[in-house]
Write a protein that holds these residues in place. Structure first.
Motif, PDB file in Angstrom:
ATOM      1  N   VAL A   1      40.503  61.634  24.883  1.00 13.02           N
ATOM      2  CA  VAL A   1      39.892  60.502  25.357  1.00 13.02           C
ATOM      3  C   VAL A   1      40.207  59.171  24.332  1.00 13.02           C
ATOM      4  O   VAL A   1      39.875  59.436  23.315  1.00 13.02           O
ATOM      5  CB  VAL A   1      38.413  60.699  25.509  1.00 13.02           C
ATOM      6  N   MET A   2      40.820  58.144  25.041  1.00 14.11           N
ATOM      7  CA  MET A   2      41.042  56.932  24.020  1.00 14.11           C
ATOM      8  C   MET A   2      39.974  55.826  24.584  1.00 14.11           C
ATOM      9  O   MET A   2      39.912  55.352  25.752  1.00 14.11           O
ATOM     10  CB  MET A   2      42.766  56.615  24.320  1.00 14.11           C
TER      11      MET A   2
ATOM     12  N   ALA B   1      39.905  65.954  21.756  1.00 15.10           N
ATOM     13  CA  ALA B   1      39.770  65.235  20.608  1.00 15.10           C
ATOM     14  C   ALA B   1      39.593  63.693  21.084  1.00 15.10           C
ATOM     15  O   ALA B   1      39.415  63.476  22.231  1.00 15.10           O
ATOM     16  CB  ALA B   1      41.336  64.925  20.101  1.00 15.10           C
ATOM     17  N   VAL B   2      39.150  62.850  20.121  1.00 13.04           N
ATOM     18  CA  VAL B   2      38.871  61.380  20.566  1.00 13.04           C
ATOM     19  C   VAL B   2      39.532  60.397  19.806  1.00 13.04           C
ATOM     20  O   VAL B   2      39.684  60.490  18.486  1.00 13.04           O
ATOM     21  CB  VAL B   2      37.295  61.345  20.199  1.00 13.04           C
ATOM     22  N   VAL B   3      39.899  59.235  20.257  1.00 11.47           N
ATOM     23  CA  VAL B   3      40.710  58.164  19.533  1.00 11.47           C
ATOM     24  C   VAL B   3      39.665  56.638  19.965  1.00 11.47           C
ATOM     25  O   VAL B   3      39.696  56.518  21.117  1.00 11.47           O
ATOM     26  CB  VAL B   3      41.864  57.831  19.854  1.00 11.47           C
ATOM     27  N   ILE B   4      39.220  56.335  19.246  1.00 12.39           N
ATOM     28  CA  ILE B   4      38.312  54.668  19.215  1.00 12.39           C
ATOM     29  C   ILE B   4      39.335  53.890  18.667  1.00 12.39           C
ATOM     30  O   ILE B   4      39.676  53.868  17.536  1.00 12.39           O
ATOM     31  CB  ILE B   4      37.228  54.997  18.324  1.00 12.39           C
ATOM     32  N   MET B   5      39.693  52.756  19.455  1.00 10.72           N
ATOM     33  CA  MET B   5      40.758  51.771  19.244  1.00 10.72           C
ATOM     34  C   MET B   5      40.023  50.589  18.555  1.00 10.72           C
ATOM     35  O   MET B   5      38.907  50.606  18.159  1.00 10.72           O
ATOM     36  CB  MET B   5      41.517  51.433  20.424  1.00 10.72           C
ATOM     37  N   GLY B   6      40.799  49.294  18.279  1.00  9.64           N
ATOM     38  CA  GLY B   6      40.230  48.344  17.742  1.00  9.64           C
ATOM     39  C   GLY B   6      39.702  47.354  18.732  1.00  9.64           C
ATOM     40  O   GLY B   6      39.323  47.760  20.071  1.00  9.64           O
TER      41      GLY B   6
ATOM     42  N   ASP C   1      26.045  56.616  28.221  1.00  7.05           N
ATOM     43  CA  ASP C   1      26.051  58.028  29.257  1.00  7.05           C
ATOM     44  C   ASP C   1      27.218  58.213  29.821  1.00  7.05           C
ATOM     45  O   ASP C   1      27.838  59.423  29.826  1.00  7.05           O
ATOM     46  CB  ASP C   1      24.928  57.951  30.393  1.00  7.05           C
ATOM     47  N   GLY C   2      27.860  57.081  30.399  1.00 13.19           N
ATOM     48  CA  GLY C   2      29.311  57.312  30.800  1.00 13.19           C
ATOM     49  C   GLY C   2      30.252  57.674  29.788  1.00 13.19           C
ATOM     50  O   GLY C   2      31.073  58.533  29.963  1.00 13.19           O
ATOM     51  N   LEU C   3      30.184  57.241  28.464  1.00 13.59           N
ATOM     52  CA  LEU C   3      31.304  57.729  27.616  1.00 13.59           C
ATOM     53  C   LEU C   3      30.767  59.095  27.163  1.00 13.59           C
ATOM     54  O   LEU C   3      32.001  59.681  26.705  1.00 13.59           O
ATOM     55  CB  LEU C   3      31.205  56.617  26.343  1.00 13.59           C
ATOM     56  N   LEU C   4      29.776  59.543  26.877  1.00 16.94           N
ATOM     57  CA  LEU C   4      29.460  60.818  26.429  1.00 16.94           C
ATOM     58  C   LEU C   4      29.905  61.886  27.684  1.00 16.94           C
ATOM     59  O   LEU C   4      30.514  62.944  27.195  1.00 16.94           O
ATOM     60  CB  LEU C   4      27.982  61.044  26.174  1.00 16.94           C
ATOM     61  N   GLN C   5      29.679  61.318  28.878  1.00 16.64           N
ATOM     62  CA  GLN C   5      30.252  62.068  29.997  1.00 16.64           C
ATOM     63  C   GLN C   5      31.907  62.382  29.944  1.00 16.64           C
ATOM     64  O   GLN C   5      32.233  63.246  30.270  1.00 16.64           O
ATOM     65  CB  GLN C   5      29.624  61.559  31.491  1.00 16.64           C
ATOM     66  N   ALA C   6      32.450  61.081  29.492  1.00 12.83           N
ATOM     67  CA  ALA C   6      34.001  61.371  29.455  1.00 12.83           C
ATOM     68  C   ALA C   6      34.367  62.208  28.330  1.00 12.83           C
ATOM     69  O   ALA C   6      35.654  62.855  28.649  1.00 12.83           O
ATOM     70  CB  ALA C   6      34.511  59.765  29.391  1.00 12.83           C
ATOM     71  N   ALA C   7      33.543  62.342  27.286  1.00 19.50           N
ATOM     72  CA  ALA C   7      33.933  63.082  26.424  1.00 19.50           C
ATOM     73  C   ALA C   7      33.734  64.534  26.224  1.00 19.50           C
ATOM     74  O   ALA C   7      33.810  65.433  25.430  1.00 19.50           O
ATOM     75  CB  ALA C   7      33.404  62.580  24.921  1.00 19.50           C
ATOM     76  N   ARG C   8      32.856  64.960  27.418  1.00 28.48           N
ATOM     77  CA  ARG C   8      32.364  66.227  27.541  1.00 28.48           C
ATOM     78  C   ARG C   8      33.308  67.387  27.243  1.00 28.48           C
ATOM     79  O   ARG C   8      33.062  68.265  26.658  1.00 28.48           O
ATOM     80  CB  ARG C   8      31.435  66.458  28.806  1.00 28.48           C
TER      81      ARG C   8
ATOM     82  N   VAL D   1      39.191  54.847  28.483  1.00 31.89           N
ATOM     83  CA  VAL D   1      38.076  54.564  28.926  1.00 31.89           C
ATOM     84  C   VAL D   1      37.492  53.293  28.412  1.00 31.89           C
ATOM     85  O   VAL D   1      38.115  53.043  27.115  1.00 31.89           O
ATOM     86  CB  VAL D   1      36.801  55.661  29.132  1.00 31.89           C
ATOM     87  N   SER D   2      36.678  52.518  28.798  1.00 29.40           N
ATOM     88  CA  SER D   2      36.052  51.316  28.280  1.00 29.40           C
ATOM     89  C   SER D   2      34.544  51.422  28.017  1.00 29.40           C
ATOM     90  O   SER D   2      33.741  51.719  28.882  1.00 29.40           O
ATOM     91  CB  SER D   2      36.375  49.966  29.222  1.00 29.40           C
TER      92      SER D   2
END
Length: 250
Positions: free
Chosen positions: A11-12, A69-74, A58-65, A50-51
């Motif tokens: 998830v980016m 791996a995870v990337v958080i951008m700038g 809640d939506g972001l945690l659902q997307a990461a379930r 995802v934004s």
């Protein structure tokens, strides 16, 4: 979209899908994020972009379930309330508090799950804040970004020294690299479990790693168009190595 060949799910996360008040900045950020996503897909990741501002905590945690791996951008500065800072600092711009809260919770979720996590620029700062660290709210622009120029010229090239014992040093095969940056805030007090492993010419922290978990943050932009060739792939491949190690254990 290139068909996934590894089974790795990523998830980016970006700040927001649209900045109506800053179209030039939005377009520039979009170019870099899309470049990072394309590079990840080229290297075999199944990428979900995802934004955080648009889907919330809640939506972001659902997307990461179900990701590996995870990337958080700038993007924009983190609202100071998340690290006990003060409003009204030099260079302060627009804040996206929903995105801040969501990304901070995502980092904490990754910690509890042991998910490999890479933070880029703002993402690097989000990692630190999520784990209880603080930020220097404004640093001298010299060597960190260009000001009073169109956004596409904000990035500057500068050296970074990497700790000899760090994972990043092993990945890049050198304790000195050249990077592209465009920021006015830096990590100050380190969050729980984090260590500084990269420094700019003026001593400010440019990279962090978690002592026990597969978490890495870099203050620079490896996804920038003029970034050194292969730099983004080095970081994505490192994320893949961490992911594969966990998948094998599972």
């Amino acid at each position: 979209m290139i068909e996934n060949s590894t089974g790795r799910r990523l998830v980016m996360v970006e700040v927001t899908e649209q900045r109506e008040n800053s179209p030039a900045y939005d377009a520039y950020v979009r170019t870099m994020i899309d470049r990072a996503a394309a590079e990840a897909r080229d290297s075999g990741w199944d990428v979900n972009q995802v934004s955080a501002a648009d889907i919330g905590v809640d939506g972001l945690l659902q997307a990461a379930r179900d990701v590996d791996a995870v990337v958080i951008m700038g993007g924009e500065d983190i609202d100071p309330r998340f690290y006990d800072g003060e409003r009204g600092y030099e260079g302060e711009g627009e804040h996206f508090e929903v995105a801040d809260a969501a990304q901070i919770e995502l980092v904490r979720f990754a910690v509890t799950r042991g998910l490999p996590l890479l933070g880029i620029c703002r993402g690097h700062q989000v990692i630190n804040v999520a784990l209880g660290g603080t930020l220097l709210q404004h640093v001298d622009d010299a060597g960190h970004r260009n000001v009073d120029l169109p956004v596409e010229y904000a990035l500057v090239e500068h050296p970074v020294r990497l700790a000899v014992s760090s994972t990043l040093r092993d990945r890049f095969g050198s304790d000195h690299i050249v990077v592209q940056s465009a920021h006015h805030q830096v990590v100050d007090r380190l969050g729980l479990g984090l260590q500084a492993v990269g420094w700019a010419h003026d001593g400010h922290i440019e990279a962090i790693e978690h002592r026990d978990l597969p978490i890495t943050g870099v203050q620079w932009h490896p996804e920038a168009l003029l970034a050194p060739a292969g730099q983004l792939r080095v970081l994505l491949d490192g994320l893949a190595v961490q992911t594969d190690a966990l998948l094998e254990i599972a």
